[in-house]
Scaffold this active site. Structure first.
Site, PDB file in Angstrom:
ATOM      1  N   ASN A  83      -8.315   3.945  -3.301  1.00 23.78           N
ATOM      2  CA  ASN A  83      -7.336   3.748  -2.235  1.00 23.78           C
ATOM      3  C   ASN A  83      -7.967   3.406  -0.886  1.00 23.78           C
ATOM      4  O   ASN A  83      -7.298   2.863  -0.009  1.00 23.78           O
ATOM      5  CB  ASN A  83      -6.482   5.023  -2.094  1.00 23.78           C
ATOM      6  CG  ASN A  83      -5.562   4.977  -0.903  1.00 23.78           C
ATOM      7  OD1 ASN A  83      -4.658   4.149  -0.824  1.00 23.78           O
ATOM      8  ND2 ASN A  83      -5.791   5.858   0.059  1.00 23.78           N
ATOM      9  N   SER A 134      -4.279  -2.427  -4.289  1.00 23.76           N
ATOM     10  CA  SER A 134      -4.478  -3.778  -3.785  1.00 23.76           C
ATOM     11  C   SER A 134      -3.368  -4.033  -2.766  1.00 23.76           C
ATOM     12  O   SER A 134      -3.137  -3.219  -1.870  1.00 23.76           O
ATOM     13  CB  SER A 134      -4.441  -4.778  -4.948  1.00 23.76           C
ATOM     14  OG  SER A 134      -4.566  -6.095  -4.497  1.00 23.76           O
ATOM     15  N   TYR A 148      -8.476 -10.036   5.217  1.00 28.55           N
ATOM     16  CA  TYR A 148      -7.838  -8.973   4.433  1.00 28.55           C
ATOM     17  C   TYR A 148      -7.256  -9.550   3.149  1.00 28.55           C
ATOM     18  O   TYR A 148      -7.474  -9.015   2.053  1.00 28.55           O
ATOM     19  CB  TYR A 148      -6.743  -8.292   5.246  1.00 28.55           C
ATOM     20  CG  TYR A 148      -5.963  -7.264   4.451  1.00 28.55           C
ATOM     21  CD1 TYR A 148      -6.454  -5.979   4.273  1.00 28.55           C
ATOM     22  CD2 TYR A 148      -4.741  -7.594   3.844  1.00 28.55           C
ATOM     23  CE1 TYR A 148      -5.759  -5.042   3.523  1.00 28.55           C
ATOM     24  CE2 TYR A 148      -4.036  -6.666   3.100  1.00 28.55           C
ATOM     25  CZ  TYR A 148      -4.547  -5.386   2.941  1.00 28.55           C
ATOM     26  OH  TYR A 148      -3.856  -4.470   2.183  1.00 28.55           O
ATOM     27  N   LYS A 152      -8.378  -8.667  -0.844  1.00 26.87           N
ATOM     28  CA  LYS A 152      -7.475  -8.211  -1.899  1.00 26.87           C
ATOM     29  C   LYS A 152      -7.402  -9.217  -3.056  1.00 26.87           C
ATOM     30  O   LYS A 152      -7.249  -8.812  -4.216  1.00 26.87           O
ATOM     31  CB  LYS A 152      -6.081  -7.926  -1.324  1.00 26.87           C
ATOM     32  CG  LYS A 152      -6.057  -6.744  -0.357  1.00 26.87           C
ATOM     33  CD  LYS A 152      -6.578  -5.460  -1.007  1.00 26.87           C
ATOM     34  CE  LYS A 152      -6.417  -4.254  -0.108  1.00 26.87           C
ATOM     35  NZ  LYS A 152      -6.915  -3.003  -0.735  1.00 26.87           N
ATOM     36  N   THR A 183       2.904   3.495   7.027  1.00 26.71           N
ATOM     37  CA  THR A 183       1.742   4.384   7.035  1.00 26.71           C
ATOM     38  C   THR A 183       0.852   3.987   8.210  1.00 26.71           C
ATOM     39  O   THR A 183       1.195   3.127   9.010  1.00 26.71           O
ATOM     40  CB  THR A 183       0.936   4.253   5.729  1.00 26.71           C
ATOM     41  OG1 THR A 183       0.365   2.940   5.679  1.00 26.71           O
ATOM     42  CG2 THR A 183       1.814   4.472   4.514  1.00 26.71           C
TER      43      THR A 183
END
Length: 274
Positions: A83, A134, A148, A152, A183
């Protein structure tokens, strides 16, 4: 029967949320983070069922040492949840070499080092489940997240390949592909590129506007039941999209990709040469 689950990046966000859900139902969780103090509340609440360990996934030797400790203390690893990671925001041209390398170091190489370290344990067991966090941006791209996105995309290819290599050993793999969730990923865990180039102002403004709708962002707590279902499944999916934005976006993307493939079918086949 309770499972032993190893989660990286467990100090906040999905990692901590899922760790607590697993502990609540009686699983044993190895929770790692660069700042283990952030795990003190889990230790106070769940005692010996949680093993907090300091880990920087960028440090391969530290990763190997941590996995060795887990095996010695707990004897096995049933599930790995890779994670740890973060977002790098800014246009691709604005991204510095240092920022690009660090993004790949954490999001891609960190996942590689942890998976490589865990595989010998799972091979001995002839069982195990590697769950890689992912993003739906590992399947398609949006502006302002170029490196980024690339990290991924790389993770997707890595875990899909590993899945093909270890299936005969009883080891399963699943790629988790969330859309944006409320988050710390886009907040405290995010990094911004440095110097802004004026020509990209419309792209930057369009991106900022796209995130203003609260409905864009999923509710993190709603991911708990799907993750538990994947962990408990005898036949877990190779990929699981999390969130309605991811689902609808990928439905459109793959429809268009298939259309392009068919429209250019004759050119593709002719390129084979015989």
């Amino acid at each position: 029967m309770s499972k032993i689950i190893f989660i990286t990046g467990a100090s906040k966000g999905f990692g901590k949320l899922w760790a607590e859900a697993l502990l609540q139902r009686g699983d044993k969780v190895v929770a790692t983070a660069r700042n283990v103090a952030a795990l003190d509340d889990l230790v106070a609440k769940y005692g010996n069922n949680v093993l907090p360990i300091k880990l920087d996934v960028n440090n391969r030797n530290e990763v190997l040492s941590v996995v060795s400790t887990i095996e010695k203390q707990l004897g096995r690893i049933d599930v790995l949840i890779n994670n740890a990671g973060y977002g790098l925001f800014g246009t691709t041209e604005e991204t510095s070499e240092e920022q690009a390398r660090l993004q790949m170091e954490t999001n891609f190489f960190g996942s590689l080092w942890v998976t490589q370290a865990v595989l010998p344990v799972m091979r001995k067991q002839k069982s195990g489940h590697i769950i890689q966090v992912s993003s739906f941006l590992g399947l398609t791209a949006i502006p302002m997240l170029g490196v980024y996105n690339a990290s991924k995309f790389a993770v997707e290819g890595l875990i899909e390949t590993i899945g093909l290599e270890v299936a005969h050993l009883g080891i399963k793999t699943t790629l988790i592909e969330p859309n944006g969730f409320a988050t710390e990923w886009a907040g405290a865990s995010a990094t911004q590129t440095s110097a802004a180039i004026a020509d990209y102002t419309p792209v930057r403004e369009g991106f900022a506007k796209s995130g203003e709708n609260p409905d864009t962002w999923g509710k993190p707590e709603a991911t708990v039941a799907p993750i538990l279902e994947v962990i408990d499944s005898a036949t877990p999916p190779q990929r699981l999209l999390l969130g309605k934005i991811a689902y609808h976006a990928m439905q459109q993307v793959y429809t268009q990709r298939l259309k392009d493939i068919e429209n250019w079918k004759e050119v593709s086949i002719a390129a084979h040469g015989h």
